[in-house]
Design an enzyme around this catalytic site. Structure first.
Site: not given
Ligand SMILES: *Cc1c(COP(=O)(O)O)cnc(C)c1O
Length: 428
Positions: A19, A248, A277
């Site tokens: 970004y 997610d 992550k």
């Molecule tokens: C960071 C994040 C993503 C995307 O993950 P990337 O590894 O950056 O593609 C998706 N969902 C949530 C909740 C996130 O915090």
């Protein structure tokens, strides 16, 4: 020119950052090494890390056990294709993930990044309904203020207005949005939140594949903490209207909110869950999508009888070895108490920020501390100020937030919080 200036000059010339624009005024800071909770800059300065490199580095940097696990795997094999082949690190990791995630989830699809894990979840939901002979169920319901990644499918379910993606709206699949739950963490779900969800499901269920959301904590879409009871009600309503539930947990997974996975604050389980992550302790890029056996069976027995996705670097052995080591480290530690301690330190040291008149709210959950300002911060000024004060904190918009590595001690946590206070006070 010294190393620091040289790195900056070449970076400015050639590299895009997340970004950002090329050759803009926003500073970047060259890091040459990192150890524990400290990042070392090319000019020798050290910064206390308040970000865990965006939720990832939960054990801190340069951890001997993590390093050893990856070196060992490197000497066996760094990568091999996953089509038609398998290997011990992936097998071990899949078995572990099925064991430690909610019982409903019984199989694992590995991918390279969180965004792709979300794409995979969405494709699985669509393919499931296709195989159930309900191909019209191919849209997604979600809540505003969500963030699910930067690829097209993930963008389509991220917040359409405050999100970073409104620019692309014309090329995105139009999904169904409801207001983010206003019911706070530890509160019951309000009638309004319930009614919003109920009416969206009632109106759109014939075209809905799934309801996708970040459980308990909305991360990049506003660092909001909301009611676990909302998730309980969402589960009931999704079952009633025949809509899958996707969590997610890419940001919230692996202890950050005080539970191993944030959905454990509620009484329910999702049909599909995305993790990423902190999965590898911040060492390598890896994500996974877990699904329940009903979805897995339906896709596997349907037509075409295979799931239509297969990344080149799927289940990379080095990344799987890192994930295995990271999960082992986490589960062997007294992580629950450590997160409680960090929560306590953050609460105590951040609360004085709420006395300042430019502050909207201070909130803490687990190892996440958030100071929400009334106005967006001046990134140029504030980022430099943090580094000058010896901390690495990266605000966005109105939000200044901390999510330190779990190994952080009381002094360093207090320093992070105090610097935030000091800088906000001077900006008053
Ligand atoms: C960071 C994040 C993503 C995307 O993950 P990337 O590894 O950056 O593609 C998706 N969902 C949530 C909740 C996130 O915090």
């Amino acid at each position: 020119m010294d190393l620091y200036q040289q790195l900056l000059a070449t970076d400015r010339q050639f590299i895009w950052h997340p970004y950002s624009a090329l050759q803009n005024d926003l500073p970047v800071f060259p890091v040459v090494s990192a150890e524990g909770v400290r990042l070392k800059l090319a000019d020798g300065r050290e910064l206390i890390d308040g970000m865990s490199s965006w939720w990832c580095a939960i054990h801190g940097y340069n951890h001997p056990q993590m390093n050893r696990a990856i070196k060992n795997q490197l000497d066996n094999m760094s990568h091999v294709m996953f089509g038609g082949l398998t290997h011990p690190p992936a097998v071990k990791l899949a078995e572990t993930l099925v064991k430690i995630t909610p019982d409903s989830l019984t199989s694992v699809f590995f991918s390279d990044s969180g965004s792709v894990a979300v794409e995979v979840a969405m494709k699985m939901a669509i393919q499931y309904w296709h195989d159930k002979n309900l191909p019209l169920k191919n849209k997604f319901l979600t809540v505003r203020n969500g963030y699910h990644g930067d690829t097209f499918g993930a963008m389509s379910v991220s917040d359409p207005d405050t999100g970073m993606h409104s620019l692309f709206n014309c090329s995105l699949t139009q999904q169904i949005f409801i207001d983010a739950p206003a019911s706070r963490f530890s509160e019951k779900c309000s009638q309004t939140d319930l009614d919003n969800l109920h009416s969206a499901l009632q109106q759109h269920h014939t075209q809905l594949a799934a309801f996708i959301l970040e459980p308990i904590v909305q991360g990049a879409g506003g660092m909001r903490f909301y009611s676990a009871d909302f998730l309980n009600r969402a589960r009931q309503l999704c079952d009633e209207f025949n809509v899958l539930l996707i969590f997610d947990e890419i940001a919230t997974g692996f202890g950050r909110t005080g539970k191993l996975f944030a959905c454990e604050h509620s009484q329910i389980q999702p049909d599909i869950m995305c993790i990423g992550k902190a999965l590898t302790g911040g060492y390598l890029t890896l994500a996974a999508t877990l699904v329940n056996s009903e979805i897995a069976k339906t896709i596997s027995n349907g037509s075409p009888g295979i799931f239509m996705h297969g990344p080149t670097f799927m289940a990379n052995p080095l990344a799987c070895a890192a994930a295995n080591a990271s999960i082992e480290l986490l589960l062997q530690s007294d992580w629950k108490n450590k997160i409680k301690q960090i929560e306590h330190w953050l609460l105590n040291s951040l609360k004085k920020c709420s006395e300042l008149n430019n502050i909207e709210e201070v909130r803490v959950l687990g190892a996440i501390g958030v100071v929400e300002c009334k106005q967006p911060v001046n990134m140029l000024k504030i980022q430099k100020a943090f580094v000058e004060q010896g901390v690495w904190v990266r605000p966005f918009g109105k939000l200044i937030y901390l999510m330190p590595p779990y190994i952080i001690n009381k002094d360093d946590t207090e320093t992070l919080c105090h610097v935030i206070y000091k800088i906000l006070k001077n900006n008053n």
